[in-house]
Design an enzyme around this catalytic site. Structure first.
Site, PDB file in Angstrom:
ATOM      1  N   ARG A 188       0.818  -1.336   0.120  1.00  0.00           N
ATOM      2  CA  ARG A 188      -0.074  -0.065  -0.211  1.00  0.00           C
ATOM      3  C   ARG A 188       0.900   1.222   0.129  1.00  0.00           C
ATOM      4  O   ARG A 188       0.627   2.253  -0.726  1.00  0.00           O
ATOM      5  CB  ARG A 188      -0.854  -0.183   1.210  1.00  0.00           C
ATOM      6  CG  ARG A 188      -1.729   1.167   1.632  1.00  0.00           C
ATOM      7  CD  ARG A 188      -2.929   0.903   1.074  1.00  0.00           C
ATOM      8  NE  ARG A 188      -3.244   2.417   0.443  1.00  0.00           N
ATOM      9  CZ  ARG A 188      -4.781   2.595   0.073  1.00  0.00           C
ATOM     10  NH1 ARG A 188      -5.511   1.730   0.448  1.00  0.00           N
ATOM     11  NH2 ARG A 188      -4.846   3.877  -0.340  1.00  0.00           N
TER      12      ARG A 188
ATOM     13  N   THR B  77     -13.690  16.460  -1.928  1.00  0.00           N
ATOM     14  CA  THR B  77     -15.059  16.547  -1.941  1.00  0.00           C
ATOM     15  C   THR B  77     -15.606  15.311  -1.535  1.00  0.00           C
ATOM     16  O   THR B  77     -15.322  14.420  -1.909  1.00  0.00           O
ATOM     17  CB  THR B  77     -15.597  17.236  -3.162  1.00  0.00           C
ATOM     18  OG1 THR B  77     -16.963  17.258  -3.438  1.00  0.00           O
ATOM     19  CG2 THR B  77     -15.415  16.377  -4.362  1.00  0.00           C
ATOM     20  N   HIS B  78     -16.548  15.653  -0.556  1.00  0.00           N
ATOM     21  CA  HIS B  78     -17.461  14.343  -0.052  1.00  0.00           C
ATOM     22  C   HIS B  78     -18.932  14.652  -0.098  1.00  0.00           C
ATOM     23  O   HIS B  78     -19.358  15.935   0.162  1.00  0.00           O
ATOM     24  CB  HIS B  78     -16.743  13.934   1.447  1.00  0.00           C
ATOM     25  CG  HIS B  78     -17.539  13.064   1.951  1.00  0.00           C
ATOM     26  ND1 HIS B  78     -17.209  11.303   1.717  1.00  0.00           N
ATOM     27  CD2 HIS B  78     -18.355  12.750   3.124  1.00  0.00           C
ATOM     28  CE1 HIS B  78     -17.926  10.610   2.376  1.00  0.00           C
ATOM     29  NE2 HIS B  78     -18.671  11.615   3.327  1.00  0.00           N
TER      30      HIS B  78
HETATM   31  C1  GRF Z   1     -18.637  12.352  -6.023  1.00  0.00           C
HETATM   32  O1  GRF Z   1     -19.991  12.880  -5.319  1.00  0.00           O
HETATM   33  C2  GRF Z   1     -17.588  12.303  -4.960  1.00  0.00           C
HETATM   34  O2  GRF Z   1     -17.862  13.279  -3.835  1.00  0.00           O
HETATM   35  C3  GRF Z   1     -17.868  10.933  -4.324  1.00  0.00           C
HETATM   36  O3  GRF Z   1     -18.202  10.127  -5.595  1.00  0.00           O
HETATM   37  C4  GRF Z   1     -18.877  11.038  -6.641  1.00  0.00           C
HETATM   38  C5  GRF Z   1     -17.750  11.036  -7.648  1.00  0.00           C
HETATM   39  O4  GRF Z   1     -18.754  11.638  -8.813  1.00  0.00           O
HETATM   40  N1  GRF Z   1     -16.565  10.340  -3.872  1.00  0.00           N
HETATM   41  P1  GRF Z   1     -17.569  11.878 -10.265  1.00  0.00           P
HETATM   42  O5  GRF Z   1     -16.695  10.749 -10.401  1.00  0.00           O
HETATM   43  O6  GRF Z   1     -16.932  13.198 -10.048  1.00  0.00           O
HETATM   44  O7  GRF Z   1     -18.733  12.026 -11.175  1.00  0.00           O
END
Ligand code: GRF
Length: 199
Positions: free
Chosen positions: A64, A107-108
């Site tokens: 990892r 981003t979450h």
């Molecule tokens: C996004 O909502 C991100 O926050 C989450 O998975 C989704 C990915 O979407 N981890 P994309 O690949 O940007 O369309």
């Protein structure tokens, strides 16, 4: 500001950043897209936009920690000033974070600290919340635990399933990401403990 985006899936967040960076006044240019997944749709989007890509797949590394270092090497090639994890489904290790101190964002799709981890949308729905949303945060060594940059709320509809709710969140998430990455790229982000200041 040189921006590298990490993706694992469809890359709709990346698509929004690519659209924004076409405007020279945005302040950030996507100079590289890196994925752990050779089949990630986001890689196709990057190629179509003429943005260089790299794939660093865990299965190609014995340990990892080796993958984490390999990822850092691949990202460093693009000399990023900002790294955004947008739909990247791996935990970034300390070797990676030490390579790009204070400039890795994630981003979450939930209102952290609620519902961290890989199933934030599903967990929020299962919990029965009536409001969820998305969070842009600075990445630290934990899972979705770093200092929060910005959040936006999204209502949960009674007939929502994970897919419909996630799609609604993604609309808001893309806008939040594009807005704040632009502000950070045109200004400066400083972290004081849990407080994030963007001027
Ligand atoms: C996004 O909502 C991100 O926050 C989450 O998975 C989704 C990915 O979407 N981890 P994309 O690949 O940007 O369309």
């Amino acid at each position: 500001r040189r921006l590298v985006v990490l993706v694992s899936g469809a890359g709709s967040n990346l698509a929004a950043l690519l659209a924004a960076h076409d405007d020279a006044s945005y302040g950030a240019r996507v100079v590289g897209v890196v994925s752990d997944n050779p089949a990630a749709g986001g890689l196709e989007l990057a190629r179509a936009a003429g943005v260089p890509t790299a794939v660093v797949a865990p299965r190609d590394f014995a340990e990892r920690a080796d993958w984490d270092r390999g990822l850092a090497e691949a990202v460093a090639v693009f000399r990023p000033e900002l790294v955004v994890s947008a739909g990247f489904m791996r935990i970034l290790g300390t070797a990676f974070l030490e390579r790009f101190p204070g400039c890795v964002l994630n981003t979450h799709p939930a209102l952290l600290p609620s519902f961290p981890g890989a199933h934030g949308v599903r967990d929020a729905l299962a919990h029965g919340v009536t409001v969820t949303g998305c969070t842009l945060h600075v990445v630290d060594a934990g899972v979705d635990t770093g200092p929060i940059v910005a959040q936006a709320a999204v209502a949960v509809e009674p007939d929502d399933d994970e897919a419909s709710l996630h799609e609604r969140i993604k609309v808001v998430e893309r806008a939040l990401l594009v807005d704040w990455v632009g502000r950070i790229a045109r200004g400066a982000l400083t972290v004081e403990g849990r407080r994030v200041v963007v001027r």
